[in-house]
Enzyme design. Sequence first.
Site, PDB file in Angstrom:
ATOM      1  N   ASN A   1       4.154  -0.253   8.474  1.00  0.00           N
ATOM      2  CA  ASN A   1       5.397   0.476   8.237  1.00  0.00           C
ATOM      3  C   ASN A   1       5.174   1.956   7.922  1.00  0.00           C
ATOM      4  O   ASN A   1       6.087   2.765   8.059  1.00  0.00           O
ATOM      5  CB  ASN A   1       6.157  -0.178   7.072  1.00  0.00           C
ATOM      6  CG  ASN A   1       7.393   0.605   6.674  1.00  0.00           C
ATOM      7  OD1 ASN A   1       8.331   0.733   7.440  1.00  0.00           O
ATOM      8  ND2 ASN A   1       7.379   1.153   5.464  1.00  0.00           N
TER       9      ASN A   1
ATOM     10  N   THR B   1      17.418   5.767   4.684  1.00  0.00           N
ATOM     11  CA  THR B   1      16.122   5.867   4.018  1.00  0.00           C
ATOM     12  C   THR B   1      15.799   7.351   3.883  1.00  0.00           C
ATOM     13  O   THR B   1      16.606   8.210   4.210  1.00  0.00           O
ATOM     14  CB  THR B   1      15.024   5.171   4.846  1.00  0.00           C
ATOM     15  OG1 THR B   1      14.879   5.864   6.098  1.00  0.00           O
ATOM     16  CG2 THR B   1      15.394   3.715   5.119  1.00  0.00           C
TER      17      THR B   1
ATOM     18  N   THR C   1       0.819  -1.209   0.000  1.00  0.00           N
ATOM     19  CA  THR C   1       0.000   0.000   0.000  1.00  0.00           C
ATOM     20  C   THR C   1       0.849   1.253   0.000  1.00  0.00           C
ATOM     21  O   THR C   1       1.966   1.278   0.529  1.00  0.00           O
ATOM     22  CB  THR C   1      -0.950   0.044   1.216  1.00  0.00           C
ATOM     23  OG1 THR C   1      -0.247   0.568   2.359  1.00  0.00           O
ATOM     24  CG2 THR C   1      -1.526  -1.324   1.536  1.00  0.00           C
TER      25      THR C   1
ATOM     26  N   LYS D   1       5.527   7.105  18.630  1.00  0.00           N
ATOM     27  CA  LYS D   1       6.164   5.788  18.712  1.00  0.00           C
ATOM     28  C   LYS D   1       6.068   5.190  20.114  1.00  0.00           C
ATOM     29  O   LYS D   1       5.913   3.973  20.262  1.00  0.00           O
ATOM     30  CB  LYS D   1       7.626   5.872  18.253  1.00  0.00           C
ATOM     31  CG  LYS D   1       7.789   6.197  16.772  1.00  0.00           C
ATOM     32  CD  LYS D   1       7.118   5.149  15.882  1.00  0.00           C
ATOM     33  CE  LYS D   1       7.399   5.386  14.413  1.00  0.00           C
ATOM     34  NZ  LYS D   1       6.732   4.391  13.533  1.00  0.00           N
TER      35      LYS D   1
ATOM     36  N   TYR E   1       7.102  13.025  17.313  1.00  0.00           N
ATOM     37  CA  TYR E   1       7.463  11.730  16.737  1.00  0.00           C
ATOM     38  C   TYR E   1       7.632  10.699  17.846  1.00  0.00           C
ATOM     39  O   TYR E   1       7.098   9.586  17.767  1.00  0.00           O
ATOM     40  CB  TYR E   1       8.750  11.853  15.920  1.00  0.00           C
ATOM     41  CG  TYR E   1       9.244  10.530  15.387  1.00  0.00           C
ATOM     42  CD1 TYR E   1       8.641   9.928  14.296  1.00  0.00           C
ATOM     43  CD2 TYR E   1      10.325   9.873  15.992  1.00  0.00           C
ATOM     44  CE1 TYR E   1       9.086   8.706  13.813  1.00  0.00           C
ATOM     45  CE2 TYR E   1      10.777   8.664  15.516  1.00  0.00           C
ATOM     46  CZ  TYR E   1      10.159   8.071  14.426  1.00  0.00           C
ATOM     47  OH  TYR E   1      10.600   6.854  13.956  1.00  0.00           O
TER      48      TYR E   1
ATOM     49  N   SER F   1       8.348   0.350  14.781  1.00  0.00           N
ATOM     50  CA  SER F   1       8.526   1.415  15.744  1.00  0.00           C
ATOM     51  C   SER F   1       9.850   2.102  15.442  1.00  0.00           C
ATOM     52  O   SER F   1      10.150   2.408  14.285  1.00  0.00           O
ATOM     53  CB  SER F   1       8.472   0.848  17.165  1.00  0.00           C
ATOM     54  OG  SER F   1       8.652   1.868  18.124  1.00  0.00           O
TER      55      SER F   1
ATOM     56  N   ASP G   1      -4.395   5.683   2.339  1.00  0.00           N
ATOM     57  CA  ASP G   1      -3.945   6.651   3.337  1.00  0.00           C
ATOM     58  C   ASP G   1      -4.323   6.045   4.683  1.00  0.00           C
ATOM     59  O   ASP G   1      -5.506   5.957   5.026  1.00  0.00           O
ATOM     60  CB  ASP G   1      -4.645   7.993   3.142  1.00  0.00           C
ATOM     61  CG  ASP G   1      -4.210   9.054   4.146  1.00  0.00           C
ATOM     62  OD1 ASP G   1      -3.575   8.689   5.162  1.00  0.00           O
ATOM     63  OD2 ASP G   1      -4.503  10.244   3.934  1.00  0.00           O
TER      64      ASP G   1
END
Length: 271
Positions: free
Chosen positions: A84, A184, A33, A153, A149, A135, A57
């Site tokens: 993810n 990433t 997705t 988490k 953030y 996480s 979404d």
Amino acid sequence: MRPKTWFITGASKGFGLEWAEAALERGDQVAVTSRSESAFDDLVAKYGDAVLPLRLDVAGRAAAFEAVQEAVDKFGGLDVVVNNAGYGLFCMTEEVTEQQAREQIEVNLFGALWVTQAVLPHLRARGCGHIIQVSSIGGVVSLPGLGLYHASKFALEGFTASLAAEVKDFGIKVTLVEPVGYATGWAGPSAVQTQHLPAYDDFRAAMTRISARRGDPGATRAAILTVVDAEQPPLRIFFGEEPLEMVTKEYQARLDEWRKWDGVSKMAFGA
């Protein structure tokens, strides 16, 4: 080992894409997705019907249920579900806007919650399955400039630990993957930056950073396959070289402070 069927959110790049490719290369089926189905044109061209591209979404609960149902209808069931999708919001607490704060929690926390709720009836009915929550080391320790953030988490970790106990008797396994820094787009193109307040400029310049060395996302392929193939997978696992040392220091500092103030803690109970 029979082929597995995966459902991976945020699969157009980063860990999601790496893990989708790792699964497909060994003959598994994957529902992937993203907010754009066209992001998976290359995967579909290479792996054909083994890939189900879905536009999603994750902040929308109804959309999450629809996507999961579409994957179940296509493949007949799910074995591995990977939450993810997520991003980093870089800000001092005073700098974050209401919209930025709400969007961070909607995606990183509620997105994982909605997908988890959507898959649980299917996994319970089969008496098996494995939910992977992506996480972060940021779900265990906190650094300045990432408060919202971290909040997302830490909350993900909290509900996932409860979830693991709730679904164990149904044969469902749950794992929190806690990566440290990887190469990433998390701190780059995928990141959201708030407008900086000059009052924090000196502090921001002096902030201690996690090591600039970044892990290779491709190296996590073998690791994630090892986790999902394990008969008894861990509830929590770090991905990276530094997390254990960081967390050991963090938890020792917490224990030291709790012990130092234990007398006041007991006083507060009225005993």
